[in-house]
Design a protein around this motif. Sequence first.
Motif, PDB file in Angstrom:
ATOM      1  N   LEU A 174      20.461  26.128  50.960  1.00  0.00           N
ATOM      2  CA  LEU A 174      19.437  25.337  49.872  1.00  0.00           C
ATOM      3  C   LEU A 174      19.851  25.260  48.561  1.00  0.00           C
ATOM      4  O   LEU A 174      19.110  25.506  47.554  1.00  0.00           O
ATOM      5  N   ASN A 175      21.220  25.048  48.535  1.00  0.00           N
ATOM      6  CA  ASN A 175      21.794  24.983  47.106  1.00  0.00           C
ATOM      7  C   ASN A 175      21.167  23.899  46.435  1.00  0.00           C
ATOM      8  O   ASN A 175      20.816  22.807  46.737  1.00  0.00           O
ATOM      9  N   ASP A 176      21.125  24.343  45.070  1.00  0.00           N
ATOM     10  CA  ASP A 176      20.816  23.529  43.940  1.00  0.00           C
ATOM     11  C   ASP A 176      19.110  23.274  43.970  1.00  0.00           C
ATOM     12  O   ASP A 176      18.667  22.170  43.357  1.00  0.00           O
ATOM     13  N   ARG A 177      18.428  23.699  44.806  1.00  0.00           N
ATOM     14  CA  ARG A 177      17.024  23.516  45.103  1.00  0.00           C
ATOM     15  C   ARG A 177      16.276  24.370  43.884  1.00  0.00           C
ATOM     16  O   ARG A 177      16.589  25.602  43.927  1.00  0.00           O
ATOM     17  N   HIS A 178      15.274  23.966  43.550  1.00  0.00           N
ATOM     18  CA  HIS A 178      14.445  24.828  42.530  1.00  0.00           C
ATOM     19  C   HIS A 178      13.161  25.367  43.114  1.00  0.00           C
ATOM     20  O   HIS A 178      12.616  24.328  43.562  1.00  0.00           O
ATOM     21  N   ALA A 179      12.986  26.674  43.297  1.00  0.00           N
ATOM     22  CA  ALA A 179      11.733  27.062  44.008  1.00  0.00           C
ATOM     23  C   ALA A 179      11.122  27.983  43.163  1.00  0.00           C
ATOM     24  O   ALA A 179      11.554  28.638  42.314  1.00  0.00           O
ATOM     25  N   LEU A 180       9.590  27.537  43.043  1.00  0.00           N
ATOM     26  CA  LEU A 180       8.776  28.431  42.071  1.00  0.00           C
ATOM     27  C   LEU A 180       7.882  29.278  42.975  1.00  0.00           C
ATOM     28  O   LEU A 180       7.288  28.632  43.865  1.00  0.00           O
ATOM     29  N   ILE A 181       7.870  30.431  42.892  1.00  0.00           N
ATOM     30  CA  ILE A 181       7.098  31.385  43.525  1.00  0.00           C
ATOM     31  C   ILE A 181       6.099  32.226  42.971  1.00  0.00           C
ATOM     32  O   ILE A 181       6.402  32.819  41.704  1.00  0.00           O
ATOM     33  N   THR A 182       4.592  32.045  43.271  1.00  0.00           N
ATOM     34  CA  THR A 182       3.604  32.617  42.552  1.00  0.00           C
ATOM     35  C   THR A 182       3.580  34.074  43.036  1.00  0.00           C
ATOM     36  O   THR A 182       3.717  34.256  44.291  1.00  0.00           O
ATOM     37  N   GLY A 183       2.960  35.211  42.378  1.00  0.00           N
ATOM     38  CA  GLY A 183       2.854  36.405  42.918  1.00  0.00           C
ATOM     39  C   GLY A 183       4.186  37.126  43.206  1.00  0.00           C
ATOM     40  O   GLY A 183       4.277  37.655  44.238  1.00  0.00           O
ATOM     41  N   ALA A 184       5.081  36.725  42.425  1.00  0.00           N
ATOM     42  CA  ALA A 184       6.528  36.984  43.011  1.00  0.00           C
ATOM     43  C   ALA A 184       6.881  38.572  42.553  1.00  0.00           C
ATOM     44  O   ALA A 184       8.175  38.790  42.652  1.00  0.00           O
TER      45      ALA A 184
END
Length: 263
Positions: free
Chosen positions: A2-12
């Motif tokens: 998943l190179n270069d993907r931006h992931a946002l995780i809540t409750g991280a």
Amino acid sequence: MLNDRHALITGAGSGIGAAIALALAQAGCRLTLAGRSQGKLQAQAERLREQLPDLAVVLAPMDVTDPHAVHAAVQQAQARLGSVHILVNNAGQAHSQPFAKTDAAQWQQMLNVNLTGTFHCIQAVLPGMLEAAQTGTPGRILNIASTAGLKGYAYVSAYVAAKHGVVGLTKALALELARKGVTVNAICPGYTETDIVREAVHNIVAKTGKSENQARQALAASNPQQRLVQPLEVAQSVLWLCAAGSDAINGQAIAIDGGELAG
């Protein structure tokens, strides 16, 4: 992967969110770690950097129930790391109370954190996600619901109602975005080794006089494998749904429960 993907995780900062953050970072994602506690997020970022020194990671302290805070945090994260390609709505809260003793404030709190917070986060990231999808980077929205989104449990009616709402939102939005390069799925863990379960154990001990071990066994008893789900198992499911070849998996509520809902 998943190179270069931006992931946002809540409750991280802990539990399932922390496990998901690690799995996505190891797969090559840039990360935005969101949550209410700056200290927990900072500690998690430091743990990740120990394993992955070159990791691009942004901290986004925010309360998912506050739409202004959510939109401001997402804008700042996107200014640093670009559009969000993967959103994991993991922030959640559970309170146990007989229905007759559940007041309007507690009812609204469960809806605000578990359902409306998911709504706020999706609305904040979706414009950029759709734009990225048009240029070839697919979008993935993963809503961490619960088996409580697929069945009823006594004494947590507000939580069950909120998680059923998350599953409904998942299905509706999946249909709306089906031709736009974005998939929307819910992951529904059974009782999982997290702070929420530790709080449930504490409440069982306080109210029944059972030992901590007995309380944990009581929660694990609903799982045919007679154990608690581990955060890593949820994280691996997120990774699978984000990977190449998962495009046809859309609008699903996937139970991770050792077979609890099979019976």
